[in-house]
Scaffold this active site. Structure first.
Site, mmCIF file in Angstrom:
data_model
loop_
_atom_site.group_PDB
_atom_site.id
_atom_site.type_symbol
_atom_site.label_atom_id
_atom_site.label_comp_id
_atom_site.label_asym_id
_atom_site.label_seq_id
_atom_site.Cartn_x
_atom_site.Cartn_y
_atom_site.Cartn_z
ATOM 1 N N ASP A 19 16.954 56.668 -132.353
ATOM 2 C CA ASP A 19 16.297 57.851 -132.914
ATOM 3 C C ASP A 19 15.321 58.473 -131.914
ATOM 4 O O ASP A 19 14.668 57.756 -131.147
ATOM 5 C CB ASP A 19 15.544 57.445 -134.184
ATOM 6 N N GLY A 22 16.139 64.329 -130.113
ATOM 7 C CA GLY A 22 15.749 65.724 -130.302
ATOM 8 C C GLY A 22 14.277 65.953 -130.030
ATOM 9 O O GLY A 22 13.896 66.919 -129.361
ATOM 10 N N HIS A 36 19.987 64.240 -126.124
ATOM 11 C CA HIS A 36 21.139 63.367 -126.330
ATOM 12 C C HIS A 36 21.706 62.903 -124.989
ATOM 13 O O HIS A 36 22.087 61.741 -124.822
ATOM 14 C CB HIS A 36 22.215 64.103 -127.121
ATOM 15 N N LEU A 130 30.399 40.867 -124.088
ATOM 16 C CA LEU A 130 29.694 41.614 -125.138
ATOM 17 C C LEU A 130 30.690 42.506 -125.867
ATOM 18 O O LEU A 130 31.543 43.136 -125.229
ATOM 19 C CB LEU A 130 28.586 42.479 -124.535
ATOM 20 N N SER A 195 18.323 54.934 -142.938
ATOM 21 C CA SER A 195 19.156 56.122 -142.727
ATOM 22 C C SER A 195 20.644 55.837 -142.959
ATOM 23 O O SER A 195 21.508 56.249 -142.187
ATOM 24 C CB SER A 195 18.934 56.693 -141.319
#
Length: 239
Positions: A19, A22, A36, A130, A195
C-alpha cells in the site's frame, strides 16, 4: 507453519499488502502511475530478502477486485506494468529458483496480461527456493463465494454430502489450495485493515504494520518485520 532457520524463527509464508504507491507519487508531484512503477523496485527487494531469509512462500496483493474502480488510465498503466515486469524479471526469477504463480480470477484480465502470466508460470515452474504468488483480480469474499458455489454444485451432483462439508473441504476449494496459510502479514503505508485480502487464510496470522509507503520499503524493512515476528509467541487460540 513457520520454520526454524538457524537460530531464527522464520515464517514459511509471508503475505504483503503493498500500500502507498499513489501517495508516494502525490507527495512528489508525480502521476500515480509513477508510484506503481517505483513500487516494482520494492517488490524486487522483498523477493530477494525473502529468499535470503529462507521464506518459502511470498504472496503479494497486486490488484484487487475493487481496483477496477480506479481511473481507466491508472488501471491500464497497472496492466502494462505487469506485462513489462514479467518480461524484465523473468530471467532473474529463473536464475534465482523462484516459482511464480497467481491467485484470483485472471480470466478477467486483458489477453496480453494473461499471456505474460502464463509464460512466467511456465518458465519458472521448476523453481524451488521461493514460490512467489501474485494476487491479481483477487478478493477474499469473492474467493469464498466461489468455493461455496463449487461445494454446492458437488452436493447437487452427488459428489459430496452436506455432512461432509468442513473447513478442510472449503480450504481445498480456495485459490490457495495446497498452500500453507500465511504466518505473517505485512501492510505498508500505516493503514491497518485487510482490504478483502485472504480473509479465510489469515485467521491466525500475525500482523505487522509499518508507516513506510510501499516504494520506500526495502529488504532491511522486510527483515525487520521478520525479526518482529520472531519475538512473538503464536497460540492459535490456546493459552
Amino acid at each position: 507453519m513457520a520454520q526454524d532457520n538457524g537460530n531464527r524463527h522464520v515464517p514459511a509464508h509471508v503475505a504483503i499488502v503493498m500500500d502507498g504507491n499513489g501517495r508516494w507519487a502525490q507527495q512528489r508531484g508525480l502521476p500515480r502511475g509513477e508510484g506503481h512503477r517505483s513500487g516494482v523496485g520494492a517488490v524486487r527487494e522483498a523477493v530477494r530478502a525473502a529468499v535470503a531469509c529462507g521464506v518459502r512462500y511470498l504472496t503479494l496483493y497486486a490488484f484487487s477486485t475493487e481496483n477496477w474502480k480506479r481511473p481507466p488510465e491508472e488501471v491500464n498503466g497497472l496492466m502494462q506494468l505487469l506485462v513489462e515486469s514479467a518480461d524484465t524479471y523473468l530471467q532473474e526469477f529463473i536464475d534465482g529458483g523462484i516459482r511464480v504463480d497467481t491467485i484470483g480470477d485472471t480470466s478477467a484480465l486483458p489477453p496480453l496480461v494473461r499471456g505474460a502470466i502464463a509464460q512466467v508460470r511456465k518458465m519458472t515452474r521448476e523453481g524451488k527456493k521461493l514460490t512467489l504468488i501474485i494476487a491479481l483480480n483477487y478478493g477474499g469474499r469473492p474467493e469464498i463465494v466461489r468455493a461455496t458455489r463449487a461445494i454446492a454444485e458437488a452436493v447437487l451432483e452427488g459428489r459430496a454430502r452436506p455432512e461432509e462439508i468442513d473447513e478442510s473441504m472449503l480450504t481445498q476449494h480456495l485459490y490457495t489450495a495446497g498452500l500453507p496459510d500465511p504466518d505473517l502479514l505485512i501492510r505498508t503505508s500505516g493503514e491497518q485493515r485487510l482490504s478483502n485480502f485472504l480473509l479465510w487464510q489469515l485467521a491466525y496470522t500475525e500482523f505487522y504494520f509499518t508507516p513506510k509507503l510501499w516504494p520506500d520499503f526495502t529488504g532491511a524493512d522486510f527483515e525487520a518485520a521478520l525479526h518482529d515476528y520472531a519475538q512473538r509467541k503464536r497460540r492459535f487460540g490456546g493459552v
